[in-house]
Write an enzyme that holds these catalytic residues in place. Structure first.
Site, PDB file in Angstrom:
ATOM      1  CG  HIS A  72      -1.785  -1.142   1.422  1.00  0.00           C
ATOM      2  ND1 HIS A  72      -2.464  -1.797   0.416  1.00  0.00           N
ATOM      3  CD2 HIS A  72      -2.024  -1.841   2.559  1.00  0.00           C
ATOM      4  CE1 HIS A  72      -3.100  -2.839   0.929  1.00  0.00           C
ATOM      5  NE2 HIS A  72      -2.841  -2.902   2.214  1.00  0.00           N
ATOM      6  CG  ASP A 236       3.520  -7.384   3.847  1.00  0.00           C
ATOM      7  OD1 ASP A 236       2.410  -7.450   3.285  1.00  0.00           O
ATOM      8  OD2 ASP A 236       3.741  -6.581   4.784  1.00  0.00           O
TER       9      ASP A 236
END
Length: 471
Positions: A72, A236
């Protein structure tokens, strides 16, 4: 032996593992710290990557490498390849109002159906709207928007201010699905959503398939030899799923700085409530995910409050009864993403003279943190996802209290794999895939399974506390 490398560029640090491409056996590793804060100059991530590579003994014998990273984060580049402003990270909540504006303009159901997510302050689209409104000069200067791992891959391939080819930016489907303007269902950008966020359409990274190469290093970077094949990378959580070998039926709960609950499924999901983010994964499937801003640091804050160490907090928590004698901690220490309460603060409820003890407060902190994650697991299963196994990873999963209390709250056995850098391992597994053309099957990590009788009082008290507090 053919060696591949995987990188985890997380909020706190950059970690690299170098492994045998055939077996996944660890050969060596390195790391370097990242600066603290919710906005960071991306060039400092680049410096940390080079430092981590050096700490791992270099890449002279490495054939392929992939980078996974925090999702993000808004990395804005100008036409000269320079960073426009410090990147806003996933945990920066200043774009909460922008998220509300974007929902009001299009509708939560349209967002969910179009891109699998509903805007919250974490997502890139909301940060771009904030930039448009709060820093119009920086918005005007922005020529390309990338994510943290995109920026590092671009730099590793020899691009940057000295070679500012913005069209060479690449990403993967897992990270692209967290922007708010790329659709996991269609595999395409929604340029109208990007324009609505930033006020204009700018260059976006090309989205690569999980096994597709981003290119090769060119030897222009000191310490990075030429000819290393570079994979597309991953977000991730998708990297962790790949490193764990998570498959359909598995739910993974990660207890790190933030908390995440995600599952591997074979279809894209769309939750108009915004609770479940319908992300893509790093294997070609999908990764519905619920995130909380507050996880292991809740227990760390409790240790600070009690002026003790984490091990003592665990011992205290395990000495108290389920339900902590009626003490409930709502763990919204720095706002929260799920539930969407960006300006909330933490609360301790139910405290009396009879239950006021360090043990009950310690227990309440563990229960409160885990209850937030249990709510996330419920949200995923409510979307028709079947969960047969719960795996728990992350630094917080090493706490004896977290391990033993979790099955009391989840109502399921909890499998805890041995502590490894699963995000970096997942990136390394992707690098081996890109190099050889086949996704390798590596031996699963050793695990421990924790069981306990479910204790409904814990979640019952937690839900009552949530209803009693107004934000």
């Amino acid at each position: 032996m053919t060696l591949v490398a995987g990188v985890d560029s997380s909020t706190q640090s950059c970690k690299i593992v170098i492994v045998d491409a055939q077996t996944g056996a660890m050969v060596r590793s390195g790391r370097a710290s990242h600066p603290e804060g919710t906005e960071v100059d991306p060039t400092l991530w680049w410096d940390a990557l080079l430092a981590a590579i050096s700490d791992a003994g270099g890449l002279d014998d490495v054939a392929a490498l992939s980078i996974a990273g925090q999702q993000h984060g808004m990395v804005c580049l100008d036409e000269a390849g320079e960073v426009v402003r410090p990147a806003l990270l996933w945990n920066d909540t200043r774009s909460a109002d922008a998220a509300r504006d974007l929902i009001a303009e299009i509708g939560a159901d349209v967002w969910a159906e179009s891109v699998g997510t509903v805007p919250v302050a974490s997502f890139t689209a909301t940060k771009l709207r904030w930039l448009r409104d709060a820093e119009p000069q920086n918005a005007a200067r922005t020529a390309a928007v990338a994510l943290p791992h995109d920026y590092l891959t671009w730099r590793l391939l020899g691009y940057g201010p000295a070679n500012p080819d913005l069209d060479a930016l690449v990403t993967d489907r897992s990270d692209a699905s967290g922007t708010g303007y790329w659709s996991p269902a269609t595999g395409a950008y929604r340029l109208d959503f990007l324009e609505r966020a930033l006020g204009k359409v700018v260059t976006r990274p090309r989205v690569l398939a999980p096994y597709e190469t981003a290119g090769s290093t060119d030897g222009s970077i000191a310490g990075v030899p030429a000819g290393i094949v570079v994979g597309p990378g991953a977000g991730d959580n998708a990297g962790a799923a790949l490193g764990l070998g998570a498959a359909e039926g598995d739910a993974v709960i990660s207890v790190g700085t933030s908390g995440t609950v995600f599952a591997v499924v074979d279809r894209p999901l769309a939750d108009a409530s915004g609770t479940v983010a319908g992300f893509a994964d790093a294997s070609g499937l999908f990764l519905p995910l619920v995130a909380t801003l507050n996880a292991a640091r809740v227990i760390a804050a409790t240790a600070a409050l009690l002026a003790t160490e984490l091990d003592e907090v665990a011992d205290l928590a395990l000495s108290a009864s389920p339900g902590a004698g009626g003490v409930v901690l709502l763990p919204y220490l720095e706002g929260e993403r799920t539930p969407n309460l960006p300006t909330a603060t933490g609360s301790v409820l139910g405290l009396t003279l009879a239950n006021a003890s360090a043990a009950n407060l310690a227990r309440a902190s563990v229960e409160g943190m885990l209850c937030g994650l249990a709510d996330g697991l419920d949200a995923i299963t409510s979307q028709g996802v079947t969960v047969d196994r719960v795996m728990m990873i992350g630094g917080g999963a090493q706490s004896p209290a977290v391990r033993q209390i979790a099955p009391e709250i989840f109502g399921l056995p909890v499998t805890v794999p041995a502590a490894e850098e699963y995000v970096a391992v997942g990136a390394a597994r992707q690098a081996a895939w890109v190099l050889t053309g086949e996704l390798p099957i590596w031996a699963a990590a050793a695990t421990e399974v924790f069981t306990a009788d479910e204790q409904p009082i814990i979640r019952r008290q937690y839900a009552a506390a949530q209803r009693s507090v107004s934000y």
